[in-house]
Design an enzyme around this catalytic site. Structure first.
Site, PDB file in Angstrom:
ATOM      1  CB  SER A  96      -0.956   0.065   1.211  1.00  0.00           C
ATOM      2  OG  SER A  96      -1.352   1.272   1.528  1.00  0.00           O
ATOM      3  CE1 TYR A 102      -4.571  -2.064   5.062  1.00  0.00           C
ATOM      4  CE2 TYR A 102      -3.293   0.135   4.530  1.00  0.00           C
ATOM      5  CZ  TYR A 102      -3.945  -1.044   4.018  1.00  0.00           C
ATOM      6  OH  TYR A 102      -4.210  -1.211   2.782  1.00  0.00           O
TER       7      TYR A 102
HETATM    8  P1  NAD Z   1     -11.171  -6.409  -0.426  1.00  0.00           P
HETATM    9  O1  NAD Z   1     -12.013  -6.094   1.200  1.00  0.00           O
HETATM   10  O2  NAD Z   1     -12.189  -6.074  -1.433  1.00  0.00           O
HETATM   11  O3  NAD Z   1     -10.614  -7.726  -0.169  1.00  0.00           O
HETATM   12  C1  NAD Z   1      -9.912  -8.334   0.683  1.00  0.00           C
HETATM   13  C2  NAD Z   1      -9.762  -9.713   0.520  1.00  0.00           C
HETATM   14  O4  NAD Z   1      -9.152 -10.365   1.672  1.00  0.00           O
HETATM   15  C3  NAD Z   1     -11.212 -10.577   0.416  1.00  0.00           C
HETATM   16  O5  NAD Z   1     -11.208 -11.519  -0.407  1.00  0.00           O
HETATM   17  C4  NAD Z   1     -11.423 -11.036   1.911  1.00  0.00           C
HETATM   18  O6  NAD Z   1     -12.139 -12.309   1.899  1.00  0.00           O
HETATM   19  C5  NAD Z   1      -9.959 -11.385   2.168  1.00  0.00           C
HETATM   20  N1  NAD Z   1      -9.698 -11.585   3.559  1.00  0.00           N
HETATM   21  C6  NAD Z   1     -10.031 -10.919   4.538  1.00  0.00           C
HETATM   22  N2  NAD Z   1      -9.591 -11.369   5.674  1.00  0.00           N
HETATM   23  C7  NAD Z   1      -9.257 -12.757   5.375  1.00  0.00           C
HETATM   24  C8  NAD Z   1      -8.863 -13.760   5.987  1.00  0.00           C
HETATM   25  N3  NAD Z   1      -8.786 -13.728   7.512  1.00  0.00           N
HETATM   26  N4  NAD Z   1      -8.537 -14.943   5.360  1.00  0.00           N
HETATM   27  C9  NAD Z   1      -8.583 -14.982   4.117  1.00  0.00           C
HETATM   28  N5  NAD Z   1      -9.021 -13.756   3.414  1.00  0.00           N
HETATM   29  C10 NAD Z   1      -9.232 -12.791   4.164  1.00  0.00           C
HETATM   30  O7  NAD Z   1     -10.085  -5.297  -0.282  1.00  0.00           O
HETATM   31  P2  NAD Z   1      -9.020  -4.736  -1.474  1.00  0.00           P
HETATM   32  O8  NAD Z   1      -9.072  -3.403  -1.478  1.00  0.00           O
HETATM   33  O9  NAD Z   1      -9.274  -5.511  -2.616  1.00  0.00           O
HETATM   34  O10 NAD Z   1      -7.572  -5.147  -0.618  1.00  0.00           O
HETATM   35  C11 NAD Z   1      -6.824  -5.874  -1.229  1.00  0.00           C
HETATM   36  C12 NAD Z   1      -5.298  -5.810  -0.849  1.00  0.00           C
HETATM   37  O11 NAD Z   1      -5.068  -4.640  -1.358  1.00  0.00           O
HETATM   38  C13 NAD Z   1      -5.175  -5.676   0.866  1.00  0.00           C
HETATM   39  O12 NAD Z   1      -3.994  -5.907   1.342  1.00  0.00           O
HETATM   40  C14 NAD Z   1      -5.385  -4.012   0.902  1.00  0.00           C
HETATM   41  O13 NAD Z   1      -4.751  -3.665   2.207  1.00  0.00           O
HETATM   42  C15 NAD Z   1      -4.459  -3.424  -0.170  1.00  0.00           C
HETATM   43  N6  NAD Z   1      -4.674  -2.216  -0.572  1.00  0.00           N
HETATM   44  C16 NAD Z   1      -6.021  -1.707  -0.922  1.00  0.00           C
HETATM   45  C17 NAD Z   1      -6.362  -0.395  -1.342  1.00  0.00           C
HETATM   46  C18 NAD Z   1      -7.398   0.089  -1.661  1.00  0.00           C
HETATM   47  O14 NAD Z   1      -7.574   1.273  -1.520  1.00  0.00           O
HETATM   48  N7  NAD Z   1      -8.489  -0.621  -1.798  1.00  0.00           N
HETATM   49  C19 NAD Z   1      -5.085   0.393  -0.977  1.00  0.00           C
HETATM   50  C20 NAD Z   1      -3.833  -0.107  -0.952  1.00  0.00           C
HETATM   51  C21 NAD Z   1      -3.444  -1.420  -0.339  1.00  0.00           C
END
Ligand code: NAD
Length: 260
Positions: free
Chosen positions: A142, A155
């Protein structure tokens, strides 16, 4: 180029991970999807990946907060598909709170899912990659791997940790045809971002519109959310042979956020 390789994408029942799993499948990779959600919805998604792209797709329900289940997921992929060639550590959760009120269980859960899960999966997948002299490990970090924001102590700590893990494992695996990189998105419109809006409204006393404009996109000079397709395209590039010299890199895809 990636045809018949095996990609494991954690946290791929939603958001960025789902886009990544579909992108690898589109390239002819067999994929292991993982994450939480409704069993029927997940099965529908799994089957639709197989049908749309003519590859095998396996669902692992491994809980990313449990080291033994993570190791089991990698073992299952190796047993069913013969290898894990590409590992994307993507599962992640968020929680927003002032540090003095931050629930201890939330701290532990975020560190487990956002940081330790990547360690457990890497630990289990590296021996096979070394034996085959080829591997791609991509950690979804991130912008918060590079800079902080208030109220996100767990985080930000976990994501900074992911950057350190990425660099360390890159050094260890570089002689073995394995690359390890971190992708650092700014704000991407996914359920993870949508879910933190109510907490940010509460923590900062703002309206929904103010949170989107003044908190989320205020840091992003482009004033646009990053798309999951842009992240998938970057992951695909990092997975290819033309990226074999890119390792240990912490790569921003954040609309200029961390340039400031
Ligand atoms: P999201 O909530 O859409 O997806 C998260 C995924 O992680 C889901 O499939 C969920 O089921 C899974 N998950 C959560 N807890 C879990 C567990 N205990 N066991 C197995 N699976 C689990 O979120 P996203 O935005 O797609 O995020 C994905 C990654 O990208 C994360 O690591 C997040 O920190 C990172 N990220 C997201 C953003 C953003 O703006 N969306 C920005 C920077 C980084």
């Amino acid at each position: 180029m990636l045809k018949d390789k095996v990609a494991v994408v954690t946290g791929s029942t939603s958001g960025i991970g789902l886009a990544l799993a579909k992108t690898y499948a589109e390239q002819g990779c067999h994929v292991v999807i993982n994450g939480l959600g409704d069993a029927a919805d997940i099965e529908e998604e799994r089957a639709s990946i197989e049908n749309a792209f003519g590859v095998k797709a396996l669902y692992s329900p491994a809980d990313m907060s449990k080291g033994d289940e993570i190791a089991g997921m990698i073992a299952l992929a190796e047993k069913e598909f013969g290898s894990v060639d590409i590992l994307v550590n993507n599962a992640g959760i968020q929680f927003v709170s002032p540090v003095e009120e931050f629930p201890i269980d939330k701290w532990n859960q975020i560190l487990a899912i956002n940081l330790s899960a990547a360690f457990h999966a890497i630990r289990a997948a590296v021996p096979g990659m070394k034996a085959r002299k080829w591997g791609r490990i991509i950690n979804t970090a991130s912008a918060h791997a590079l800079v902080a924001s208030p109220f996100k102590s767990a985080y930000v700590s976990a994501k900074h940790g992911v950057a350190g893990l990425t660099k360390t494992v890159a050094l260890e695996t570089a002689p073995h045809g394995i690359t390890v990189n971190a992708i650092c998105p700014g704000y991407v419109w996914t359920p993870l971002v949508e879910k933190q809006i109510p907490d940010t409204i509460a923590a900062r006393g703002l309206t929904r519109e103010q949170v989107i404009k003044d908190v989320l996109l205020s840091a992003q000079p482009t004033k646009e959310f990053v798309t999951v397709e842009e992240i998938a395209a970057l992951a695909l590039y990092l997975s290819g042979d033309m990226a074999k010299s890119i390792t240990g890199a912490i790569i921003s895809i954040d609309g200029g956020w961390t340039a400031a």
